[in-house]
Design a protein around this motif. Structure first.
Motif, PDB file in Angstrom:
ATOM      1  N   GLY A  60      -8.114   4.698   9.550  1.00 23.86           N
ATOM      2  CA  GLY A  60      -7.067   4.062   8.649  1.00 23.86           C
ATOM      3  C   GLY A  60      -7.054   3.713   6.816  1.00 23.86           C
ATOM      4  O   GLY A  60      -5.551   3.811   6.445  1.00 23.86           O
ATOM      5  N   GLY A  61      -7.370   4.665   6.315  1.00 24.84           N
ATOM      6  CA  GLY A  61      -7.225   5.624   5.322  1.00 24.84           C
ATOM      7  C   GLY A  61      -6.264   6.352   4.613  1.00 24.84           C
ATOM      8  O   GLY A  61      -5.657   6.385   4.292  1.00 24.84           O
ATOM      9  N   ALA A  62      -6.408   7.230   5.651  1.00 27.46           N
ATOM     10  CA  ALA A  62      -5.333   8.368   5.831  1.00 27.46           C
ATOM     11  C   ALA A  62      -3.855   7.250   6.111  1.00 27.46           C
ATOM     12  O   ALA A  62      -3.060   7.769   5.794  1.00 27.46           O
ATOM     13  N   ALA A  63      -4.559   6.747   7.603  1.00 26.99           N
ATOM     14  CA  ALA A  63      -2.946   5.884   7.751  1.00 26.99           C
ATOM     15  C   ALA A  63      -1.849   5.207   5.965  1.00 26.99           C
ATOM     16  O   ALA A  63      -1.004   5.380   6.381  1.00 26.99           O
ATOM     17  N   VAL A  64      -3.057   4.167   5.443  1.00 28.71           N
ATOM     18  CA  VAL A  64      -2.744   3.932   4.244  1.00 28.71           C
ATOM     19  C   VAL A  64      -2.008   5.255   3.088  1.00 28.71           C
ATOM     20  O   VAL A  64      -0.672   4.021   3.287  1.00 28.71           O
ATOM     21  N   LEU A  65      -2.758   5.965   3.267  1.00 23.96           N
ATOM     22  CA  LEU A  65      -2.530   7.512   2.223  1.00 23.96           C
ATOM     23  C   LEU A  65      -0.948   7.500   2.676  1.00 23.96           C
ATOM     24  O   LEU A  65       0.237   7.573   2.043  1.00 23.96           O
ATOM     25  N   ARG A  66      -1.145   8.132   3.773  1.00 23.14           N
ATOM     26  CA  ARG A  66       1.509   8.269   4.298  1.00 23.14           C
ATOM     27  C   ARG A  66       1.865   7.568   4.422  1.00 23.14           C
ATOM     28  O   ARG A  66       2.317   8.084   3.668  1.00 23.14           O
ATOM     29  N   GLY A  69       2.975   7.364   1.511  1.00 23.37           N
ATOM     30  CA  GLY A  69       3.686   8.733   0.785  1.00 23.37           C
ATOM     31  C   GLY A  69       3.469   9.572   0.310  1.00 23.37           C
ATOM     32  O   GLY A  69       3.822  10.542  -0.335  1.00 23.37           O
ATOM     33  N   PHE A  70       1.899   9.632   0.687  1.00 26.18           N
ATOM     34  CA  PHE A  70       1.220  11.253   0.288  1.00 26.18           C
ATOM     35  C   PHE A  70       0.608  11.663   1.257  1.00 26.18           C
ATOM     36  O   PHE A  70       0.117  11.360   1.824  1.00 26.18           O
ATOM     37  N   ASP A  71       0.555  12.657   1.394  1.00 27.94           N
ATOM     38  CA  ASP A  71      -0.043  13.873   2.255  1.00 27.94           C
ATOM     39  C   ASP A  71      -1.421  13.972   1.981  1.00 27.94           C
ATOM     40  O   ASP A  71      -2.491  14.301   3.205  1.00 27.94           O
ATOM     41  N   ASN A  72      -1.764  13.552   0.676  1.00 29.21           N
ATOM     42  CA  ASN A  72      -2.931  14.084   0.627  1.00 29.21           C
ATOM     43  C   ASN A  72      -3.639  13.269  -0.499  1.00 29.21           C
ATOM     44  O   ASN A  72      -3.280  12.231  -1.248  1.00 29.21           O
ATOM     45  N   LEU A  73      -5.284  12.381  -0.576  1.00 33.31           N
ATOM     46  CA  LEU A  73      -5.386  12.068  -1.447  1.00 33.31           C
ATOM     47  C   LEU A  73      -4.833  12.357  -3.198  1.00 33.31           C
ATOM     48  O   LEU A  73      -4.954  11.732  -4.225  1.00 33.31           O
ATOM     49  N   ALA A  74      -5.408  13.762  -2.946  1.00 36.35           N
ATOM     50  CA  ALA A  74      -4.922  14.253  -4.537  1.00 36.35           C
ATOM     51  C   ALA A  74      -3.801  13.867  -5.184  1.00 36.35           C
ATOM     52  O   ALA A  74      -3.656  13.789  -6.119  1.00 36.35           O
ATOM     53  N   ASP A  75      -3.119  13.967  -4.305  1.00 34.47           N
ATOM     54  CA  ASP A  75      -1.219  13.358  -5.030  1.00 34.47           C
ATOM     55  C   ASP A  75      -0.967  12.220  -4.854  1.00 34.47           C
ATOM     56  O   ASP A  75      -0.166  11.710  -6.041  1.00 34.47           O
TER      57      ASP A  75
END
Length: 140
Positions: A60-66, A69-75
């Motif tokens: 779910g967190g990865a989906a929210v990040l995507r 508009g971000f490919d990764n947490l640092a971005d």
């Protein structure tokens, strides 16, 4: 965003209050329950307000990040805090560091504490050498 005048005490109190908390996707992960909450303690500003309560799992967190508009947490963190272009060597106490990982977000976030990074560990707070991070973000 500026750090509050008493930010060192506020950061200490925050860390003291969560250092024995186990990692949990629904509130004590490296982004919201660790990095963003530390920023909130030091500045009074909630950089993660729009993400709180939006996920309860890594997937779910990865989906929210995507969706953001971000490919990764640092971005994603770079969209919230200014990044040190010189790298982690410029990071100061209380800044946020990003450590590359093989996890679902590509990075783990921690709080700079001198030559170390305090991280949200599986069972309690973890500590990693500062130079394991390759990106750092300025708080205030």
């Amino acid at each position: 965003m500026n750090r509050l005048p008493d930010w060192p005490a506020r950061l200490h109190d925050f860390i003291d209050g969560v250092k024995r908390s186990p990692f949990a996707w629904d509130g004590h992960d490296c982004f919201i329950g660790w990095a963003a909450d530390a920023v909130l303690a030091m500045t009074g500003e909630d950089i993660a307000a729009r993400y709180r309560g939006k996920y309860k799992t890594a997937k779910g967190g990865a989906a929210v990040l995507r969706r953001a508009g971000f490919d990764n947490l640092a971005d994603g963190m770079a969209s919230l805090l200014p990044e040190y272009p010189e790298g982690v060597s410029r990071a100061k106490l209380g800044d946020i560091a990003a450590i590359p990982t093989d996890g679902p977000f590509g990075w783990s976030l921690g709080i700079v504490n001198g030559e170390t990074i305090l991280t949200a560990g599986e069972k309690a707070m973890g500590v990693s050498p500062l130079l394991t991070a390759t990106r750092a973000f300025r708080v205030g």
